[in-house]
Design an enzyme around this catalytic site. Sequence first.
Site, PDB file in Angstrom:
ATOM      1  N   HIS A 112       0.638  -1.050  -0.093  1.00  0.00           N
ATOM      2  CA  HIS A 112       0.059  -0.109   0.087  1.00  0.00           C
ATOM      3  C   HIS A 112       0.884   1.163   0.004  1.00  0.00           C
ATOM      4  O   HIS A 112       2.041   1.279   0.089  1.00  0.00           O
ATOM      5  CB  HIS A 112      -0.948   0.062   1.272  1.00  0.00           C
ATOM      6  CG  HIS A 112      -0.357   0.029   2.603  1.00  0.00           C
ATOM      7  ND1 HIS A 112       0.008  -0.906   3.335  1.00  0.00           N
ATOM      8  CD2 HIS A 112       0.206   1.189   3.530  1.00  0.00           C
ATOM      9  CE1 HIS A 112       0.701  -0.783   4.413  1.00  0.00           C
ATOM     10  NE2 HIS A 112       0.611   0.599   4.528  1.00  0.00           N
ATOM     11  N   HIS A 139       3.821   7.045   3.917  1.00  0.00           N
ATOM     12  CA  HIS A 139       4.910   5.919   3.877  1.00  0.00           C
ATOM     13  C   HIS A 139       4.454   4.942   2.746  1.00  0.00           C
ATOM     14  O   HIS A 139       3.332   4.878   1.896  1.00  0.00           O
ATOM     15  CB  HIS A 139       5.173   4.968   5.017  1.00  0.00           C
ATOM     16  CG  HIS A 139       3.932   4.357   5.369  1.00  0.00           C
ATOM     17  ND1 HIS A 139       3.227   4.847   6.388  1.00  0.00           N
ATOM     18  CD2 HIS A 139       3.442   3.216   5.289  1.00  0.00           C
ATOM     19  CE1 HIS A 139       2.221   3.887   6.707  1.00  0.00           C
ATOM     20  NE2 HIS A 139       2.428   2.975   5.902  1.00  0.00           N
ATOM     21  N   GLU A 197       7.804   0.883   5.020  1.00  0.00           N
ATOM     22  CA  GLU A 197       7.336  -0.134   5.812  1.00  0.00           C
ATOM     23  C   GLU A 197       7.522  -1.514   5.077  1.00  0.00           C
ATOM     24  O   GLU A 197       7.349  -1.530   3.888  1.00  0.00           O
ATOM     25  CB  GLU A 197       5.908   0.018   6.162  1.00  0.00           C
ATOM     26  CG  GLU A 197       5.313  -1.152   7.217  1.00  0.00           C
ATOM     27  CD  GLU A 197       3.688  -0.941   7.170  1.00  0.00           C
ATOM     28  OE1 GLU A 197       3.381  -0.140   6.554  1.00  0.00           O
ATOM     29  OE2 GLU A 197       3.542  -1.391   8.219  1.00  0.00           O
TER      30      GLU A 197
END
Lengths: 134, 134
Positions: free
Chosen positions: B7, B79, B130
């Site tokens: 994502h 992010h 991430e």
Amino acid sequence: MIGRLNHVAIAVKDIEAASRLYRETLGADVSDPTDQPEHGVTVVFVNLPNTKIEFLQPLGENSPIAKFLEKNADGGIHHVCYEVDDIIAARDRLKAAGARVLGDGDPRIGAHGKPVLFLHPKDFNGTLVELEQA
Amino acid sequence: MIGRLNHVAIAVKDIEAASRLYRETLGADVSDPTDQPEHGVTVVFVNLPNTKIEFLQPLGENSPIAKFLEKNADGGIHHVCYEVDDIIAARDRLKAAGARVLGDGDPRIGAHGKPVLFLHPKDFNGTLVELEQA
């Protein structure tokens, strides 16, 4: 209306270092750099299984990402690009909804040889959004 | 090592407005908001055909995105999240390469109930990365 996430563009000062980092440290499939003088950038593609990351390094005078890198010395995420089927229909829908299309509002040919538009970050959660006719 | 782009997270001040914008103006498939008090955020998923955009709105005191929104009043891309098969192997490879893992270096359970790590933006082109064990 919007379809696939075509790419996430990350502006970088040193595209060789960014490529090494993603190829060697993150183990990704990273292309060789390609100069696109008509867009004022050198581009590298990080090919992920479902989408692409694109590194953009300024090329020549008046690069559209030079100012971004002045403000973001380490680099940073510059924009996201969503695919649309019909960029004129997309533009008309966006303008009718009050969203600002950058430039003169006419699609231009983007870095992939396809018609693109950019939408004003103030109207899209502080995010520069590119639409590309896929 | 890295696999799919899981994502792109966009921090927003008003998740209802962001949801309306993506649902009505961009015509995307947008979920209802979900509170995640243990992560200090309310989350909405924009389901694209190949990946997700996640809107994050601060929830409660000490939200991890509160400071970001102080600096970026309109919101912005917070992010990107890449999938990995083995987060411990990924962490060890990254540390051996000199990349900084945030926190104590141990994976914690992320917003999707899977182990995640965050990497230092200074080591990744000004981009908060991430990693999620998929």
